[in-house]
Every structure is written in structure tokens, then in C-alpha cells.
Scaffold this motif. Structure first.
Motif, PDB file in Angstrom:
ATOM      1  N   LYS A 105     -43.930  84.011 106.460  1.00  0.00           N
ATOM      2  CA  LYS A 105     -42.748  83.584 105.704  1.00  0.00           C
ATOM      3  C   LYS A 105     -43.087  83.287 104.249  1.00  0.00           C
ATOM      4  O   LYS A 105     -42.247  83.473 103.357  1.00  0.00           O
ATOM      5  N   TYR A 106     -44.320  82.841 103.986  1.00  0.00           N
ATOM      6  CA  TYR A 106     -44.703  82.582 102.598  1.00  0.00           C
ATOM      7  C   TYR A 106     -45.117  83.870 101.890  1.00  0.00           C
ATOM      8  O   TYR A 106     -44.960  83.986 100.670  1.00  0.00           O
ATOM      9  N   GLU A 107     -45.634  84.846 102.643  1.00  0.00           N
ATOM     10  CA  GLU A 107     -45.828  86.170 102.051  1.00  0.00           C
ATOM     11  C   GLU A 107     -44.477  86.751 101.632  1.00  0.00           C
ATOM     12  O   GLU A 107     -44.351  87.347 100.554  1.00  0.00           O
ATOM     13  N   ASP A 108     -43.473  86.562 102.492  1.00  0.00           N
ATOM     14  CA  ASP A 108     -42.127  87.036 102.153  1.00  0.00           C
ATOM     15  C   ASP A 108     -41.608  86.347 100.897  1.00  0.00           C
ATOM     16  O   ASP A 108     -40.966  86.978 100.043  1.00  0.00           O
ATOM     17  N   GLU A 109     -41.881  85.050 100.770  1.00  0.00           N
ATOM     18  CA  GLU A 109     -41.387  84.306  99.617  1.00  0.00           C
ATOM     19  C   GLU A 109     -42.060  84.782  98.330  1.00  0.00           C
ATOM     20  O   GLU A 109     -41.408  84.915  97.290  1.00  0.00           O
ATOM     21  N   ALA A 110     -43.361  85.048  98.406  1.00  0.00           N
ATOM     22  CA  ALA A 110     -44.070  85.564  97.233  1.00  0.00           C
ATOM     23  C   ALA A 110     -43.563  86.948  96.853  1.00  0.00           C
ATOM     24  O   ALA A 110     -43.394  87.260  95.664  1.00  0.00           O
ATOM     25  N   GLN A 111     -43.310  87.794  97.857  1.00  0.00           N
ATOM     26  CA  GLN A 111     -42.772  89.124  97.568  1.00  0.00           C
ATOM     27  C   GLN A 111     -41.387  89.007  96.944  1.00  0.00           C
ATOM     28  O   GLN A 111     -41.045  89.738  96.002  1.00  0.00           O
ATOM     29  N   GLY A 112     -40.590  88.066  97.458  1.00  0.00           N
ATOM     30  CA  GLY A 112     -39.279  87.837  96.862  1.00  0.00           C
ATOM     31  C   GLY A 112     -39.384  87.388  95.420  1.00  0.00           C
ATOM     32  O   GLY A 112     -38.620  87.847  94.553  1.00  0.00           O
ATOM     33  N   ALA A 113     -40.329  86.475  95.140  1.00  0.00           N
ATOM     34  CA  ALA A 113     -40.514  86.009  93.761  1.00  0.00           C
ATOM     35  C   ALA A 113     -40.892  87.172  92.848  1.00  0.00           C
ATOM     36  O   ALA A 113     -40.373  87.307  91.731  1.00  0.00           O
ATOM     37  N   TYR A 114     -41.796  88.018  93.325  1.00  0.00           N
ATOM     38  CA  TYR A 114     -42.197  89.193  92.539  1.00  0.00           C
ATOM     39  C   TYR A 114     -41.000  90.108  92.284  1.00  0.00           C
ATOM     40  O   TYR A 114     -40.755  90.531  91.144  1.00  0.00           O
ATOM     41  N   ASP A 132     -50.769  94.690  85.534  1.00  0.00           N
ATOM     42  CA  ASP A 132     -49.572  93.946  85.904  1.00  0.00           C
ATOM     43  C   ASP A 132     -49.886  92.936  87.007  1.00  0.00           C
ATOM     44  O   ASP A 132     -50.734  93.180  87.882  1.00  0.00           O
ATOM     45  N   ILE A 133     -49.191  91.822  86.964  1.00  0.00           N
ATOM     46  CA  ILE A 133     -49.268  90.826  88.024  1.00  0.00           C
ATOM     47  C   ILE A 133     -48.592  91.374  89.284  1.00  0.00           C
ATOM     48  O   ILE A 133     -47.583  92.081  89.209  1.00  0.00           O
TER      49      ILE A 133
END
Length: 403
Positions: A105-114, A132-133
């Protein structure tokens, strides 16, 4: 209440002071709202939905600030940065890939932020990395507490300590300084944000983080039940043997502990939910985590200090206040960056100042708690107290603008 360093006592920013629009005018582009209160300006981010949707809103609404933290605070070639580009690319990032495990779920959140940063059109180029980040870099940024040293301090009082305060009325108060490197142009403090999260998962609850742009882990936070924590770096890390993919960033473990509904399944929302959730957590460094809740009939033990490292933990209670330098009160805690139960205590000037203040008078008001924390605040050109805040969980109210 929350305030950046430099806001005078009496001019704190309270969540109730921040007026948000009605639901009818919520943005359709992302599950989030961003408002600013001030001066001095303090940003308030409200996000809701799935972890991906909350991350997307975070990235879309705070993309420029998140990139500023990566460029001006986390990775760079000056002494104001946490790590050099070479240290990051050839040391930190490979270690993160090998030793850390990130819940999906936190991988998903980081992908969403990106994805939110990309959708906003923010330049992803890190000039000193020469690339690129990525979403992985955002995840690694959220392990910043495992790779850096947060000095920090906090003081709390309840019951007999706060009974004479007309506002607290024997309820819990905790004042806290978060001390860390500031980055270029004091980037870390300047991107401070209050994040109100309303996840849609059935086993999660509304909670608030006091954080910085790009960081969605919890170093300071509270859930809607009034149960929360403040993390301070400890002094007894144990990194002798760490299996592959065994570590979870401390900030994400702390967030899991406050966002999960009743982790110990006993029907009571209290500090022991946090100790239960974090008992098997494996963090890279050592931490002294100040736990707190409302003080009432359901919460006879409203505070404790979880002293934890990679191989074990201990819970410090007020019965341990007799450990020198003693605090002669059963209604207060002080915390800096030293274990006192899990390992023998060491001298700390800031702890001594707070203990002396409480031994002189153990009664706390909100203003006095802030004043004591001000007395132990740190500041230099490149590091110091970047956030000061107050939590009063007995006064927590259902936020009128939750989605």
C-alpha cells in the motif's frame, strides 16, 4: 495545534482555524485540497481515498515542494544536504533495495505521488544526480528517518499535571520539537505541512501527520481516536545482522500503527495499539517513541515511551521516572534521544533541563509546555529545530470537512 519555529506563543495555528470549502467545490482532478493559513504561511493538505489516490493528491498538490526537498535537502554536494549524489546512488539506494521491505500500500502511495508530480508538470530532473527522480526515490526519501539523525525532544503532562488549566482540565498535552538538518534555504522547515488523511480501507481510520512535502510516513501524528506518537532518534542501534528485505522504514511502521483500527483487537483505542503494531517492527536505527492518548476512564495509562531498535524494545512508564535524573511526578514524561529502560541512561543536557523544570513545578499548561520545549530547542545554520508542535488529544474533534 501546530506551529513552525518563530511563530510566537499564542499565535499557534489550530486545525479549527483553517477554513476549508464545502464538499460541493472539492477539486475533481485529485482526491485532495490544499489550503494555506498565515502569515507565517502554514500549509494544510487534506487527502482521501485509496493509498494511490492519496499519494496522487499529495504529489499533484505539493509536487514542487517535494522536489525541492529531494534537491535542496536530501541529495546534494553541500554540507547542508543529508547525502552526496555518490553516497545516494552507490550506497543508500542499493542498501535500500537490498535490506528494506515496503508494504504494497505504501508502494502504491509512492507511485501515486510520482504520477501526481508528473501530471502537475513539475520538472523531475535532479541536477546533481543527472537523471529524473523516480517513484523508488520517493520511497527511499520516506526512509529518511532511517538514514539520518532526528535529535528531537518532547514533554507531556496529564491528570494532576494539567488539572488546573481551564482548557486542558486534566487532559493530555504534549509539546514536541523535531530537530534535523534544515537543507539549503531551510528547505525542510519551509515545506512543513499538516496532512489530514482519510483512507477508504475498512481497517484504517482518519489520521493527521505533521510532516514535510513528499514525506507520508509518520514522525509526528495522531488518529481520530486521539492516539498518537512522536518519534525521537535513540542511541542504541544494532545493525550487526540484517537479513535481506527485513527492514520497514520507521516512519511507515509508525504510520501503520496509528492508521490501523485497533491493532490489538481488544476494542480499546490506546497506546498499546501502537506497541502491539510495532512490536515485531524491524527498523534500521534506534528510536525513543513518545506515545500518547486522551486521559480518561478508558485510558488510565495515556502515555509511554517505546524504546526500540532492530532486535527488541521496552516500554518506559511513569514508574520508571525514578531513574536518575529523576522526575518526581507520576503525571509527566520527558523524552530526548536516550534510552532509559531498554539500555542504561546517559546524561543529556536537554533532558536535565526538562526534568529540572518539572521538579520545580510539575503542573503544565499548553503555554508552559511550549516554553519548556523552547528552552531546549536547537539551532545552527545547517541543523536544528525545524518544527515545534502541540497535541491535545482530549480536545480532538471530528473534523467538519472529512470527505
Amino acid at each position: 495545534g501546530f506551529r513552525i519555529r518563530g511563530i510566537p506563543i499564542g499565535e499557534q495555528i489550530y486545525l479549527d482555524d483553517i477554513e476549508l470549502p464545502d464538499m460541493t467545490v472539492q477539486p475533481s482532478i485529485c482526491n485532495g485540497r490544499l489550503r494555506t493559513k498565515g502569515p507565517p504561511a502554514q500549509k494544510y493538505l487534506q487527502v482521501w481515498g485509496s493509498h494511490y489516490e492519496m499519494g496522487y493528491a499529495h504529489g499533484f498538490l505539493l509536487g514542487e515542494e517535494a522536489m525541492a526537498n529531494l534537491i535542496r535537502f536530501a541529495i546534494g554536494s553541500t554540507y547542508l544536504h543529508m547525502m552526496t549524489p555518490i553516497e545516494y546512488e552507490y550506497g543508500i539506494l542499493p542498501y535500500f533495495r537490498l535490506r528494506f521491505y515496503i508494504p504494497q500500500k505504501y508502494e502504491d502511495e509512492a507511485q501515486g505521488a510520482y504520477d501526481g508530480i508528473v501530471a502537475k508538470g513539475v520538472d523531475l530532473t535532479h541536477p546533481e544526480l543527472g537523471r529524473d527522480i523516480t517513484a523508488e526515490d520517493i520511497l527511499c526519501l520516506n526512509a529518511v528517518d532511517d538514514f539520518g539523525i532526528f535529535w528531537c525532544s518532547s514533554i507531556s503532562g496529564w491528570g494532576e499535571s494539567t488539572i488546573n488549566d481551564d482548557t486542558l482540565q486534566a487532559g493530555m498535552v504534549i509539546a514536541r520539537n523535531l530537530d534535523f538538518s534544515t537543507g539549503q534555504y531551510t528547505s525542510l522547515g519551509n515545506t512543513s505541512v499538516i496532512i489530514a488523511c482519510s483512507p477508504d480501507a475498512s481497517d484504517e481510520q482518519d489520521f493527521i501527520l505533521v510532516s514535510m512535502a513528499g514525506l507520508f510516513g509518520c514522525l509526528s501524528g495522531i488518529n481520530k481516536q486521539g492516539v498518537g506518537l512522536c518519534s525521537n532518534y535513540g542511541n542504541h542501534p544494532d545493525t550487526a545482522y540484517i537479513p535481506s528485505h527485513s527492514l520497514v522504514p520507521l516512519g511507515l511502521s509508525c504510520r501503520y500503527a496509528i492508521e490501523t483500527i485497533d491493532p490489538d483487537s481488544n476494542g480499546i483505542n490506546d497506546i498499546f495499539d501502537i506497541t502491539h503494531a510495532m512490536h515485531d517492527s524491524t527498523c534500521l536505527m534506534s528510536w525513543d517513541v513518545h506515545l500518547f492518548s486522551p486521559y480518561d476512564a478508558l485510558h488510565p495509562i495515556p502515555a509511554g515511551i517505546l524504546e526500540i531498535n532492530n532486535i527488541g524494545d521496552s516500554l518506559r512508564l511513569v514508574s520508571d521516572n525514578s531513574i536518575p535524573p529523576a522526575i518526581n511526578s507520576d503525571w509527566n514524561f520527558c523524552v530526548t534521544n536516550h534510552d532509559r529502560v531498554y539500555h542504561p541512561p546517559e546524561y543529556c543536557y536537554r533532558y536535565q533541563v526538562m526534568a529540572d523544570s518539572l521538579n520545580n513545578d510539575f503542573h503544565l499548561t499548553t503555554q508552559r509546555a511550549i516554553a519548556i520545549e523552547n528552552a531546549v530547542a536547537n539551532w545552527s545554520y545547517f541543523a536544528g529545530t525545524v518544527q515545534s508542535m502541540v497535541f491535545r488529544p482530549n480536545l480532538i474533534l471530528e473534523h467538519p470537512d472529512w470527505p
